[in-house]
Design a protein around this motif. Sequence first.
Motif, PDB file in Angstrom:
ATOM      1  N   SER A  24      -5.141  -4.795  10.126  1.00  0.00           N
ATOM      2  CA  SER A  24      -4.991  -4.560   8.691  1.00  0.00           C
ATOM      3  C   SER A  24      -6.302  -4.662   7.916  1.00  0.00           C
ATOM      4  O   SER A  24      -6.351  -4.263   6.766  1.00  0.00           O
ATOM      5  CB  SER A  24      -3.982  -5.552   8.101  1.00  0.00           C
ATOM      6  OG  SER A  24      -4.415  -6.874   8.346  1.00  0.00           O
ATOM      7  N   GLY A  43      -8.550  -3.447   3.386  1.00  0.00           N
ATOM      8  CA  GLY A  43      -7.328  -3.136   4.104  1.00  0.00           C
ATOM      9  C   GLY A  43      -7.269  -1.644   4.400  1.00  0.00           C
ATOM     10  O   GLY A  43      -7.838  -0.830   3.674  1.00  0.00           O
ATOM     11  N   TYR A 103      -0.755   1.689   0.594  1.00  0.00           N
ATOM     12  CA  TYR A 103      -1.165   0.352   0.170  1.00  0.00           C
ATOM     13  C   TYR A 103      -0.033  -0.644   0.406  1.00  0.00           C
ATOM     14  O   TYR A 103      -0.262  -1.759   0.877  1.00  0.00           O
ATOM     15  CB  TYR A 103      -1.570   0.365  -1.302  1.00  0.00           C
ATOM     16  CG  TYR A 103      -2.179  -0.936  -1.767  1.00  0.00           C
ATOM     17  CD1 TYR A 103      -3.459  -1.301  -1.368  1.00  0.00           C
ATOM     18  CD2 TYR A 103      -1.475  -1.794  -2.595  1.00  0.00           C
ATOM     19  CE1 TYR A 103      -4.027  -2.493  -1.786  1.00  0.00           C
ATOM     20  CE2 TYR A 103      -2.034  -2.991  -3.026  1.00  0.00           C
ATOM     21  CZ  TYR A 103      -3.307  -3.335  -2.616  1.00  0.00           C
ATOM     22  OH  TYR A 103      -3.864  -4.515  -3.031  1.00  0.00           O
ATOM     23  N   ASN A 107      -0.004  -3.693   3.600  1.00  0.00           N
ATOM     24  CA  ASN A 107       0.279  -5.083   3.257  1.00  0.00           C
ATOM     25  C   ASN A 107       1.728  -5.365   3.645  1.00  0.00           C
ATOM     26  O   ASN A 107       2.581  -5.564   2.796  1.00  0.00           O
ATOM     27  CB  ASN A 107       0.031  -5.316   1.767  1.00  0.00           C
ATOM     28  CG  ASN A 107      -1.427  -5.202   1.428  1.00  0.00           C
ATOM     29  OD1 ASN A 107      -2.206  -6.093   1.726  1.00  0.00           O
ATOM     30  ND2 ASN A 107      -1.825  -4.078   0.845  1.00  0.00           N
ATOM     31  N   ARG A 117       6.276 -11.585  -0.380  1.00  0.00           N
ATOM     32  CA  ARG A 117       6.141 -10.133  -0.466  1.00  0.00           C
ATOM     33  C   ARG A 117       6.697  -9.634  -1.795  1.00  0.00           C
ATOM     34  O   ARG A 117       6.072  -8.784  -2.456  1.00  0.00           O
ATOM     35  CB  ARG A 117       6.865  -9.461   0.709  1.00  0.00           C
ATOM     36  CG  ARG A 117       6.980  -7.954   0.649  1.00  0.00           C
ATOM     37  CD  ARG A 117       5.621  -7.285   0.602  1.00  0.00           C
ATOM     38  NE  ARG A 117       5.754  -5.867   0.339  1.00  0.00           N
ATOM     39  CZ  ARG A 117       5.120  -4.930   1.003  1.00  0.00           C
ATOM     40  NH1 ARG A 117       4.293  -5.235   1.953  1.00  0.00           N
ATOM     41  NH2 ARG A 117       5.315  -3.682   0.692  1.00  0.00           N
ATOM     42  N   TRP A 120       4.331 -10.647  -4.556  1.00  0.00           N
ATOM     43  CA  TRP A 120       3.099  -9.861  -4.439  1.00  0.00           C
ATOM     44  C   TRP A 120       3.308  -8.456  -4.993  1.00  0.00           C
ATOM     45  O   TRP A 120       2.493  -7.958  -5.762  1.00  0.00           O
ATOM     46  CB  TRP A 120       2.660  -9.807  -2.967  1.00  0.00           C
ATOM     47  CG  TRP A 120       1.520  -8.871  -2.728  1.00  0.00           C
ATOM     48  CD1 TRP A 120       0.193  -9.122  -2.907  1.00  0.00           C
ATOM     49  CD2 TRP A 120       1.611  -7.508  -2.284  1.00  0.00           C
ATOM     50  NE1 TRP A 120      -0.548  -8.003  -2.599  1.00  0.00           N
ATOM     51  CE2 TRP A 120       0.301  -7.000  -2.215  1.00  0.00           C
ATOM     52  CE3 TRP A 120       2.670  -6.677  -1.931  1.00  0.00           C
ATOM     53  CZ2 TRP A 120       0.021  -5.698  -1.808  1.00  0.00           C
ATOM     54  CZ3 TRP A 120       2.393  -5.378  -1.527  1.00  0.00           C
ATOM     55  CH2 TRP A 120       1.081  -4.900  -1.474  1.00  0.00           C
TER      56      TRP A 120
END
Length: 171
Positions: A24, A43, A103, A107, A117, A120
């Motif tokens: 990643s 990333g 993106y 992630n 998650r 985020w």
Amino acid sequence: MASADTDIVAVLQHPTSQDLLANSIARLAYVAPDGTPRVVPIGFLWNGSTVVMCTSTNAPKVRSLGADPHVALTIDTIEFPPKILLLRGTVELDTVDGIPAEYLAMNSDQMMVPEQRQAWEVEVRSLYKQMVRIVMTPTWAKLIDFEGTLPTAVEELVRERDEREQREAGE
């Protein structure tokens, strides 16, 4: 003799390269507007033919890459022996509204527990009204795994040593 494109495909399809491309984080090297080199961790997502990275529209690298799209990318491990995938190529910049799917995918849920998650993603969606997709097309690739492949300079030293030993054995 194989073409350069065939060589790139062979390197990128190698199982070790595929493992590295599933990572990643990479290091992106580019030239800043003042002519000095820059290297930044970033990333990424490998989609099978290009490396997709995403950044904010105001990131300094966006202006730099718009002026000079030539880049290098390193993806590696810290284990011994290290595994290193070196890529060179050019990038295209694509400003998109909202958050690019790549993106969100880079992630992944594997990096965070579901609650992290969710928090985020809420934060990301509130922060970025637009993002820049940096799409790198590899034009050169080298895998160094210190088992089947070595850095070019080390390969040269091994070849010179082997030739020297053969000459000495023949004397």
